[in-house]
Design a protein around this motif. Structure first.
Motif, mmCIF file in Angstrom:
data_model
loop_
_atom_site.group_PDB
_atom_site.id
_atom_site.type_symbol
_atom_site.label_atom_id
_atom_site.label_comp_id
_atom_site.label_asym_id
_atom_site.label_seq_id
_atom_site.Cartn_x
_atom_site.Cartn_y
_atom_site.Cartn_z
ATOM 1 N N LEU A 219 -14.647 -28.915 -24.176
ATOM 2 C CA LEU A 219 -14.368 -27.559 -24.644
ATOM 3 C C LEU A 219 -15.366 -26.567 -24.056
ATOM 4 N N ASP A 226 -11.075 -22.190 -27.809
ATOM 5 C CA ASP A 226 -11.781 -23.467 -27.890
ATOM 6 C C ASP A 226 -12.714 -23.506 -29.090
ATOM 7 N N THR A 229 -10.551 -24.463 -31.935
ATOM 8 C CA THR A 229 -10.225 -25.883 -31.823
ATOM 9 C C THR A 229 -11.376 -26.743 -32.334
ATOM 10 N N ARG A 233 -11.433 -29.109 -35.704
ATOM 11 C CA ARG A 233 -11.699 -30.541 -35.577
ATOM 12 C C ARG A 233 -12.782 -30.954 -36.572
ATOM 13 N N GLN A 236 -10.225 -29.589 -40.971
ATOM 14 C CA GLN A 236 -8.860 -29.111 -40.723
ATOM 15 C C GLN A 236 -8.416 -28.129 -41.813
#
Length: 254
Positions: A219, A226, A229, A233, A236
């Motif tokens: 990333l 990113d 993201t 991760r 959630q």
């Protein structure tokens, strides 16, 4: 052993077992190192003894030692008061040192210290307002709730480490100021303060491990997509991500 349970209920996130605490009204914004030779869980007695031997206040810049790297120069506008939107000196040192290390280890990632700080603020209110000894080890270890399914939204995760990190030989618990479950800690564990041990209850180690985890998978954390993201991760939950981003942007403006 006195066990301090993180005041953060567990979530259904796959790797981290806590959901965020809400920002306080005063501080809510509007909007790898060398491989460690061991992964251990400290005892509160050891941490308290180390703190008692230090002449500097816990969490202060003056308490930093050879095994507590100083990190970047502290921004002039960054308060040491967590309630006022700041963080103790030792927290800033740990987060910024982790970003420095990762700039060398994983230059593609481009992680900023403020993102690691955002995680630290949401997961443990900066290790309970910087309650560490001179080397960054928590005075009272932080453990998340037992992941036995008894709390709504929890995953059920049976023991993976024999209780070595979380003190529970039946079920796992998230550990430390950035709340890693044992299996994730084992994969990403880093020695952030250079003492040869990767300890999830140490602020420097947990900050560097958090950075490694956020950067994983190639990333580029200069890219907003990113960043999202990486945070999702970690947990959630879009609510969680929003809170981490809010603190990250707040610190980034300092």
């Amino acid at each position: 052993m006195s066990v301090t349970t993180a005041a953060i209920p567990a979530s259904a996130g796959p790797l981290h077992a806590t959901s965020p605490t809400a920002p306080g009204p005063a501080d809510a914004p509007d909007t790898g190192a060398a491989t460690a030779t061991a992964v251990t869980r400290p005892t509160p007695g050891d941490a308290a003894a180390a703190a008692a031997g230090s002449t500097a206040p816990v969490g202060s810049a003056g308490s930093l030692t050879l095994h507590a790297p100083p990190g970047l120069p502290r921004p002039a506008g960054l308060s040491t008061d967590v309630v006022q939107g700041g963080m103790p000196d030792i927290n800033f040192a740990a987060y910024s040192h982790a970003a420095e290390v990762l700039a060398e280890e994983m230059p593609r990632c481009g992680i900023d210290w403020s993102l690691i700080a955002g995680i630290g603020r949401v997961e443990s209110t900066h290790a309970d307002h910087g309650a560490t000894d001179a080397q960054g080890t928590l005075i009272d270890p932080i453990y998340g709730p037992r992941l036995d399914g008894s709390l709504g939204g929890n995953q059920v995760i049976t023991d993976t480490d024999g209780g070595r990190l979380d003190g529970d030989a039946a079920y796992d618990r998230a550990v430390g100021p950035t709340q890693f479950i044992p299996t994730t800690w084992a994969q990403y564990a880093a020695d952030g303060n250079g003492d040869g041990v990767a300890d999830p209850q140490n602020l420097y180690d947990s900050a560097l491990t958090t950075g490694r985890y956020l950067c994983d998978g190639g990333l580029d954390l200069r890219n907003p997509g990113d960043i999202m993201t990486a945070i999702l991760r970690y947990n959630q939950s879009t609510v969680y991500a929003g809170k981490v981003l809010g603190f990250t942007h707040h610190y980034g403006r300092m």
